[in-house]
Every structure is written in C-alpha cells, then in structure tokens.
Scaffold this motif. Structure first.
Motif, PDB file in Angstrom:
ATOM      1  N   CYS A  96       0.853  -1.180   0.000  1.00 40.83           N
ATOM      2  CA  CYS A  96       0.000   0.000   0.000  1.00 40.83           C
ATOM      3  C   CYS A  96       0.898   1.243   0.000  1.00 40.83           C
ATOM      4  O   CYS A  96       2.041   1.205   0.458  1.00 40.83           O
ATOM      5  N   ASN A  97       0.347   2.297  -0.527  1.00 39.10           N
ATOM      6  CA  ASN A  97       1.065   3.560  -0.663  1.00 39.10           C
ATOM      7  C   ASN A  97       0.111   4.674  -0.288  1.00 39.10           C
ATOM      8  O   ASN A  97      -0.992   4.754  -0.840  1.00 39.10           O
ATOM      9  N   VAL A  98       0.519   5.499   0.649  1.00 32.17           N
ATOM     10  CA  VAL A  98      -0.369   6.538   1.160  1.00 32.17           C
ATOM     11  C   VAL A  98       0.348   7.881   1.163  1.00 32.17           C
ATOM     12  O   VAL A  98       1.489   7.969   1.647  1.00 32.17           O
ATOM     13  N   ASP A  99      -0.314   8.876   0.641  1.00 32.19           N
ATOM     14  CA  ASP A  99       0.218  10.236   0.683  1.00 32.19           C
ATOM     15  C   ASP A  99      -0.275  10.905   1.964  1.00 32.19           C
ATOM     16  O   ASP A  99      -1.479  11.046   2.168  1.00 32.19           O
ATOM     17  N   ILE A 100       0.678  11.315   2.782  1.00 29.51           N
ATOM     18  CA  ILE A 100       0.382  11.861   4.101  1.00 29.51           C
ATOM     19  C   ILE A 100       0.725  13.345   4.136  1.00 29.51           C
ATOM     20  O   ILE A 100       1.800  13.738   3.663  1.00 29.51           O
ATOM     21  N   TRP A 101      -0.181  14.121   4.734  1.00 23.97           N
ATOM     22  CA  TRP A 101       0.117  15.520   5.015  1.00 23.97           C
ATOM     23  C   TRP A 101       0.492  15.623   6.482  1.00 23.97           C
ATOM     24  O   TRP A 101      -0.322  15.349   7.364  1.00 23.97           O
ATOM     25  N   ASP A 102       1.750  15.958   6.738  1.00 27.38           N
ATOM     26  CA  ASP A 102       2.224  16.112   8.110  1.00 27.38           C
ATOM     27  C   ASP A 102       1.841  17.513   8.586  1.00 27.38           C
ATOM     28  O   ASP A 102       2.307  18.514   8.025  1.00 27.38           O
ATOM     29  N   THR A 103       0.989  17.574   9.593  1.00 27.83           N
ATOM     30  CA  THR A 103       0.460  18.869  10.022  1.00 27.83           C
ATOM     31  C   THR A 103       1.453  19.657  10.876  1.00 27.83           C
ATOM     32  O   THR A 103       1.227  20.846  11.123  1.00 27.83           O
ATOM     33  N   VAL A 104       2.530  19.017  11.297  1.00 24.82           N
ATOM     34  CA  VAL A 104       3.544  19.722  12.098  1.00 24.82           C
ATOM     35  C   VAL A 104       4.559  20.406  11.184  1.00 24.82           C
ATOM     36  O   VAL A 104       4.785  21.612  11.282  1.00 24.82           O
ATOM     37  N   PHE A 109       4.356  13.631   2.530  1.00 28.54           N
ATOM     38  CA  PHE A 109       5.275  12.501   2.508  1.00 28.54           C
ATOM     39  C   PHE A 109       4.546  11.298   1.931  1.00 28.54           C
ATOM     40  O   PHE A 109       3.341  11.149   2.121  1.00 28.54           O
ATOM     41  N   LYS A 110       5.292  10.452   1.270  1.00 26.78           N
ATOM     42  CA  LYS A 110       4.728   9.221   0.715  1.00 26.78           C
ATOM     43  C   LYS A 110       5.198   8.058   1.575  1.00 26.78           C
ATOM     44  O   LYS A 110       6.395   7.856   1.750  1.00 26.78           O
ATOM     45  N   TYR A 111       4.249   7.324   2.106  1.00 23.50           N
ATOM     46  CA  TYR A 111       4.570   6.186   2.953  1.00 23.50           C
ATOM     47  C   TYR A 111       4.212   4.884   2.242  1.00 23.50           C
ATOM     48  O   TYR A 111       3.219   4.816   1.500  1.00 23.50           O
ATOM     49  N   TRP A 112       5.020   3.851   2.527  1.00 20.46           N
ATOM     50  CA  TRP A 112       4.792   2.518   1.977  1.00 20.46           C
ATOM     51  C   TRP A 112       4.518   1.524   3.103  1.00 20.46           C
ATOM     52  O   TRP A 112       5.140   1.604   4.167  1.00 20.46           O
ATOM     53  N   GLY A 113       3.614   0.591   2.827  1.00 24.99           N
ATOM     54  CA  GLY A 113       3.417  -0.522   3.742  1.00 24.99           C
ATOM     55  C   GLY A 113       4.577  -1.502   3.636  1.00 24.99           C
ATOM     56  O   GLY A 113       5.446  -1.378   2.777  1.00 24.99           O
ATOM     57  N   GLN A 114       4.569  -2.494   4.529  1.00 24.31           N
ATOM     58  CA  GLN A 114       5.671  -3.449   4.589  1.00 24.31           C
ATOM     59  C   GLN A 114       5.596  -4.488   3.477  1.00 24.31           C
ATOM     60  O   GLN A 114       6.570  -5.208   3.232  1.00 24.31           O
TER      61      GLN A 114
END
Length: 122
Positions: A96-104, A109-114
C-alpha cells in the motif's frame, strides 16, 4: 511518525478471492491519496489501483479492471483492495502507498506498507 500496517495476503487458487487491508496510524497527519502497488519477482513495482482523496476518483491498471476493487474508510484511515477472480499472474508482493500531510512540518510525505505476499496457484 506514521506507520502503515498491511494484512490479508496469502495463498489462493486461481479464481479465488482475497481482501487486503492497510491501516495508517500515528499522530499529526491527514491522509490524501491511497493506493496499492505490486511487484513480482524480476519485475518493476507497478500501480494496481489508486483512490484520490479530493473527488474519490479511482484508477485501475488495465490488468485488474473488473476484478479488483479499491476502497477506503476515512474514519479508520484504512484502504482496502478486494481481489476477485485471481489469476496466477497476480502473484506478487502487494504494497500500500499513502500520501500523508504532516500537520507539524506542513509537508507531504509518501509512505509505503511493509508488503504482503499474494500467491495464486493454477
């Protein structure tokens, strides 16, 4: 920090079904687009399906259209991939691949599952 945890892979006979899940956890983030990729031995990683956060638009690889369904549960920060009518050529590690908005830090950022192995026997 965000973590993605995948589940649902396994061994199935051709024509069978599997459902993959990918849950995001952590703090100080929001999720944008979510998708699934796969990589078979000797092949490059390829897009399987993606669901966009803005308008809910969905794209599928031609090879899985009509057989796979991607969906998301925003309340659970989870994306699913329902795979039906599986074929031996669907055998791969699915990520899985998820585009994350870091609110801090206020950045994407683009995150990948294992990765989870899907094996379809003929």
């Amino acid at each position: 920090q965000v973590q993605l945890v995948e589940s649902g892979g396994g061994l199935v006979q051709a024509g069978g079904s599997l459902r993959l899940s990918c849950a995001a956890s952590g703090s100080d983030f929001s999720i944008n687009d979510m998708g699934w990729y796969r990589q078979a031995p000797g092949n490059q990683r390829e897009l399987v399906a993606v669901i966009y956060s803005g308008d809910g638009r969905i794209n599928y690889a031609d090879s899985v259209k009509g057989r796979f369904t991607i969906s998301r549960d925003n309340a659970k920060n989870t994306v699913y991939l329902q795979m039906n009518s599986l074929k031996p050529e669907d055998t791969a590690v699915y990520y899985c691949n998820v585009d994350i908005w870091d609110t801090v830090v206020r950045a994407y950022f683009k995150y990948w599952g294992q990765g989870t192995q899907v094996t379809v026997s003929s």
